[in-house]
Design an enzyme around this catalytic site. Structure first.
Site, PDB file in Angstrom:
ATOM      1  N   PHE A 365       0.809  -1.223   0.000  1.00  0.00           N
ATOM      2  CA  PHE A 365       0.000   0.000   0.000  1.00  0.00           C
ATOM      3  C   PHE A 365       0.841   1.271   0.000  1.00  0.00           C
ATOM      4  O   PHE A 365       0.318   2.345  -0.265  1.00  0.00           O
ATOM      5  CB  PHE A 365      -1.106   0.000   1.066  1.00  0.00           C
ATOM      6  CG  PHE A 365      -0.663   0.023   2.490  1.00  0.00           C
ATOM      7  CD1 PHE A 365      -0.058   1.125   3.041  1.00  0.00           C
ATOM      8  CD2 PHE A 365      -0.903  -1.080   3.299  1.00  0.00           C
ATOM      9  CE1 PHE A 365       0.334   1.134   4.363  1.00  0.00           C
ATOM     10  CE2 PHE A 365      -0.511  -1.075   4.626  1.00  0.00           C
ATOM     11  CZ  PHE A 365       0.111   0.041   5.162  1.00  0.00           C
ATOM     12  N   HIS A 366       2.142   1.161   0.236  1.00  0.00           N
ATOM     13  CA  HIS A 366       2.946   2.373   0.041  1.00  0.00           C
ATOM     14  C   HIS A 366       3.269   2.641  -1.430  1.00  0.00           C
ATOM     15  O   HIS A 366       3.559   3.778  -1.788  1.00  0.00           O
ATOM     16  CB  HIS A 366       4.226   2.347   0.889  1.00  0.00           C
ATOM     17  CG  HIS A 366       3.964   2.698   2.321  1.00  0.00           C
ATOM     18  ND1 HIS A 366       3.611   1.763   3.251  1.00  0.00           N
ATOM     19  CD2 HIS A 366       3.955   3.895   2.968  1.00  0.00           C
ATOM     20  CE1 HIS A 366       3.414   2.363   4.420  1.00  0.00           C
ATOM     21  NE2 HIS A 366       3.614   3.654   4.278  1.00  0.00           N
TER      22      HIS A 366
HETATM   23  C1  HEM Z   1       7.691   9.715   4.393  1.00  0.00           C
HETATM   24  C2  HEM Z   1       7.156   8.702   3.773  1.00  0.00           C
HETATM   25  C3  HEM Z   1       6.645   7.483   4.477  1.00  0.00           C
HETATM   26  C4  HEM Z   1       7.314   6.618   5.297  1.00  0.00           C
HETATM   27  C5  HEM Z   1       8.774   6.660   5.685  1.00  0.00           C
HETATM   28  C6  HEM Z   1       6.340   5.624   5.744  1.00  0.00           C
HETATM   29  C7  HEM Z   1       6.614   4.566   6.595  1.00  0.00           C
HETATM   30  C8  HEM Z   1       5.688   3.724   7.177  1.00  0.00           C
HETATM   31  C9  HEM Z   1       5.979   2.661   8.095  1.00  0.00           C
HETATM   32  C10 HEM Z   1       7.370   2.245   8.524  1.00  0.00           C
HETATM   33  C11 HEM Z   1       4.792   2.133   8.510  1.00  0.00           C
HETATM   34  C12 HEM Z   1       4.603   1.097   9.608  1.00  0.00           C
HETATM   35  C13 HEM Z   1       4.172  -0.176   9.134  1.00  0.00           C
HETATM   36  C14 HEM Z   1       4.046  -1.233  10.210  1.00  0.00           C
HETATM   37  O1  HEM Z   1       4.777  -1.276  11.180  1.00  0.00           O
HETATM   38  O2  HEM Z   1       3.183  -2.074   9.962  1.00  0.00           O
HETATM   39  C15 HEM Z   1       3.735   2.817   7.791  1.00  0.00           C
HETATM   40  C16 HEM Z   1       2.387   2.549   7.898  1.00  0.00           C
HETATM   41  C17 HEM Z   1       1.406   3.152   7.144  1.00  0.00           C
HETATM   42  N1  HEM Z   1       1.586   4.152   6.192  1.00  0.00           N
HETATM   43 FE1  HEM Z   1       3.343   5.039   5.688  1.00  0.00          FE
HETATM   44  N2  HEM Z   1       5.123   5.905   5.197  1.00  0.00           N
HETATM   45  C18 HEM Z   1       5.268   7.026   4.401  1.00  0.00           C
HETATM   46  C19 HEM Z   1       4.283   7.634   3.634  1.00  0.00           C
HETATM   47  C20 HEM Z   1       2.961   7.233   3.613  1.00  0.00           C
HETATM   48  C21 HEM Z   1       1.953   7.822   2.753  1.00  0.00           C
HETATM   49  C22 HEM Z   1       2.206   8.940   1.741  1.00  0.00           C
HETATM   50  C23 HEM Z   1       0.790   7.194   3.048  1.00  0.00           C
HETATM   51  C24 HEM Z   1      -0.573   7.415   2.481  1.00  0.00           C
HETATM   52  C25 HEM Z   1      -1.014   8.503   1.922  1.00  0.00           C
HETATM   53  C26 HEM Z   1       1.058   6.217   4.090  1.00  0.00           C
HETATM   54  C27 HEM Z   1       0.110   5.412   4.687  1.00  0.00           C
HETATM   55  C28 HEM Z   1       0.362   4.483   5.676  1.00  0.00           C
HETATM   56  C29 HEM Z   1      -0.666   3.673   6.298  1.00  0.00           C
HETATM   57  C30 HEM Z   1      -2.164   3.702   5.995  1.00  0.00           C
HETATM   58  C31 HEM Z   1      -0.012   2.846   7.227  1.00  0.00           C
HETATM   59  C32 HEM Z   1      -0.654   1.752   8.078  1.00  0.00           C
HETATM   60  C33 HEM Z   1      -0.766   2.074   9.500  1.00  0.00           C
HETATM   61  C34 HEM Z   1      -1.306   0.870  10.226  1.00  0.00           C
HETATM   62  O3  HEM Z   1      -0.781  -0.235  10.047  1.00  0.00           O
HETATM   63  O4  HEM Z   1      -2.280   1.058  10.957  1.00  0.00           O
HETATM   64  N3  HEM Z   1       2.379   6.268   4.404  1.00  0.00           N
HETATM   65  N4  HEM Z   1       4.311   3.800   6.989  1.00  0.00           N
END
Ligand code: HEM
Ligand SMILES: [Cu+2]
Length: 536
Positions: A365-366
């Site tokens: 999803f990323h």
């Molecule tokens: C700076 C850029 C970004 C970084 C470094 C990043 C990193 C991460 C990481 C490491 C996780 C944790 C996953 C886990 O432990 O399961 C996560 C979860 C998530 N990210 Fe990002 N992300 C970025 C940008 C985005 C963007 C642009 C979106 C959406 C527009 C997004 C939506 C999500 C969602 C929905 C989750 C799930 C949270 C959950 O498991 O409840 N992320 N992200």
């Protein structure tokens, strides 16, 4: 400026939410790689993942889409009918967002952005989220009212394609949020207030995914609107086919919602045949995305040929790769070919069991939401700002490299997590090293993902800096026009695909068909329910 203040305000909130959430993202990626940093603890990790997911997936997207809807309504219909109501919706959604965000930041609602019961948040978490959604419903009502007012003056003329796409987005959003309302208002709020002692997780999750998959199309359709109506002009070409675009949008109205069980393959209580039915509709909904890819790429080929390309592929080189909007959207589309491929894997029952709840899902999803959608929105912000604010874009060189930086960072981040997931690394873990020796199989991958996450963060910072500096000190200019794509063959009469009211009724019947029996059958069993579990 003044005409577009409403759109600008909504987009401003979107960018602010994005900025905060990006900082959390990079810390999470470091935590998973087991890199120490000050204040790193398990509770803070889950707090951050919740804040990041909610701010990115629900706040950044919804506010951006509302802003885009208002901007297009002004640009294509020359009006916003109910401007005061629209400001009320803006403040309501903002107050809701602040309420929800503060319960998360205080550590009272670390329930992740899916808020599955029996994880229980503070009641304000659900109430604030409800206000955000109600604000977005009012936004939809304002755009529909603006369209109807335009329609009275333009009987028998097809809606401008961008408005057709936004109206479809709004219908999808209403169908989706009906399921969310049933879950949050009917179950979670009363339960978090202590009015019921137990809650039924499977029923709640079924409502959640009734909402959760069309949510994906609520994000994606505005991106498609930009691809169909802005990209061809920026590339210097024409839209290949207007009717094909209208058809694709209508197919999303029909197919976005009756697919939710593909998120519940692992849930008991839903029969295999219903899961299979939703699998079939999931594969069906790939089709309008293929049509979109075909139409948009054909439009780009036209642009390249209009600039003199004659070979099989050399039109690609004639495209404006140094324009920040073009580069963002083109890279977003390239990411989507991989994301779509992964999505088809997720939708296959047997393969889903291999990737379910693993880091693969984060990788997936990323690149879809986090790149196809988010990068399209970032690029669109560069395009929109001069038009909304009447200011020239500042730091254009930074804006030019920012999409490429995002693409590189995301490749490192997403490929590593896809592979780590296949090797069994779970998602939503504080540290990938917790599994001891077994974790060694994915330790290096989590490190590469953290490097990718850092590059992503730098890119996010570049984006936010360009927006902030432009907003504060961009040179004042005459706002450029919204020049939207001209189709090769203009459409002048209404056709089957313009009958949105009719298609909405068919869509409601399909949702009823997909959900009535499984929900009734769940509810007719004896239900026991689960007591709440309050994390931390
Ligand atoms: C700076 C850029 C970004 C970084 C470094 C990043 C990193 C991460 C990481 C490491 C996780 C944790 C996953 C886990 O432990 O399961 C996560 C979860 C998530 N990210 Fe990002 N992300 C970025 C940008 C985005 C963007 C642009 C979106 C959406 C527009 C997004 C939506 C999500 C969602 C929905 C989750 C799930 C949270 C959950 O498991 O409840 N992320 N992200
Ligand atoms: Cu889905």
């Amino acid at each position: 400026m003044s005409r577009h203040r409403l759109a600008a305000a909504n987009i401003g909130v979107a960018v602010a939410a994005f900025a905060v959430a990006s900082a959390m993202g990079v810390l999470q990626a470091m935590s998973i790689a087991d890199i120490e940093f000050p204040y790193r603890t398990e509770p803070l990790y889950y707090l951050a993942v919740t804040a990041h997911g909610v701010l990115m997936a629900l706040v950044f997207t919804t506010f951006f889409i509302m802003g885009l809807g208002y901007a297009l309504s002004e640009a294509c219909l020359d009006r916003i009918t109910g401007r005061r109501t629209a400001w009320f919706a803006f403040w309501l959604a903002l107050v809701g967002t602040v309420l929800t965000a503060q319960t998360i930041l205080r550590g009272q609602s670390s329930v992740l952005y899916t808020f599955y019961p029996p994880l229980q948040a503070h009641p304000i978490f659900y109430i604030g989220a409800t206000l955000l959604i109600v604000g977005s419903w009012i936004w939809g009502g304002v755009v529909i009212a603006s369209f109807r007012s335009w329609r009275r003056e333009h009987p028998g003329v097809p809606a401008p394609l961008a408005i057709h796409g936004m109206l479809v987005t709004i219908v999808v959003w209403y169908l989706a949020t009906a399921g969310l309302a049933a879950e949050v208002v009917g179950m979670l709020i009363p339960w978090s207030l202590g009015w019921f002692e137990t809650i039924d997780p499977v029923v709640a999750r079924t409502y959640f995914w009734w909402f959760g998959h069309p949510l994906v199309y609520f994000w994606l359709l505005p991106a498609y609107v930009l691809w169909y109506t802005v990209l061809p002009t920026v590339a210097g070409g024409r839209l290949f086919s207007d009717p094909l675009a209208r058809m694709a949008f209508i197919l999303f109205v029909l197919l976005s919602t009756p697919v939710g069980f593909h998120h519940q393959f692992a849930d008991p209580g839903i029969s295999a045949s219903w899961k299979f039915a939703h699998t079939i509709s999931t594969y069906a909904i790939l089709y309008p995305s293929f049509v979109t890819a075909f139409t948009v790429i054909a439009s780009l080929e036209i642009a390249g040929r209009m600039k003199g390309a004659t070979g099989l592929f050399n039109w690609i080189g004639r495209l404006p790769w140094s324009d920040p909007f073009f580069a963002s959207v083109a890279l977003a589309m390239i990411s989507f070919t991989f994301g779509g491929f992964g999505g088809a894997i997720n939708a296959a029952f047997a393969m889903n069991t291999m990737v379910h709840n693993t880091a693969w899902i984060m990788g997936h999803f990323h690149i879809t939401l986090g790149t196809t959608v988010a990068l399209s929105f970032m690029g669109a912000t560069y395009w929109l700002l001069p038009r909304l604010l009447g200011r020239e874009l500042r730091l254009p060189a930074l804006a030019r490299i920012q999409p490429y930086l995002w693409f590189v960072g995301m490749a490192l981040f997403s490929i590593s997590y896809h592979v780590a997931g296949l090797r069994g690394m779970p998602r939503r873990v504080y540290s990938g090293a917790l599994n001891g020796a077994y974790g060694a199989e994915w330790a290096g991958l989590a490190d590469i993902a953290a490097i990718g996450g850092t590059i992503l963060f730098v890119s996010a910072l570049a984006f936010v800096t360009v927006v902030a500096v432009t907003w504060i000190s961009g040179r004042r200019i005459e706002a450029p026009a919204f020049e939207l794509a001209v189709p090769l063959r203009p459409v002048t009469t209404m056709g089957l695909w313009d009958r949105l009211g009719l298609w909405t009724i068919v869509a409601i019947l399909l949702v009823a068909l997909a959900y009535a029996y499984p929900l009734l059958s769940l509810l007719s069993h004896e239900r026991f329910g689960s007591p709440p579990y309050q994390p931390f």
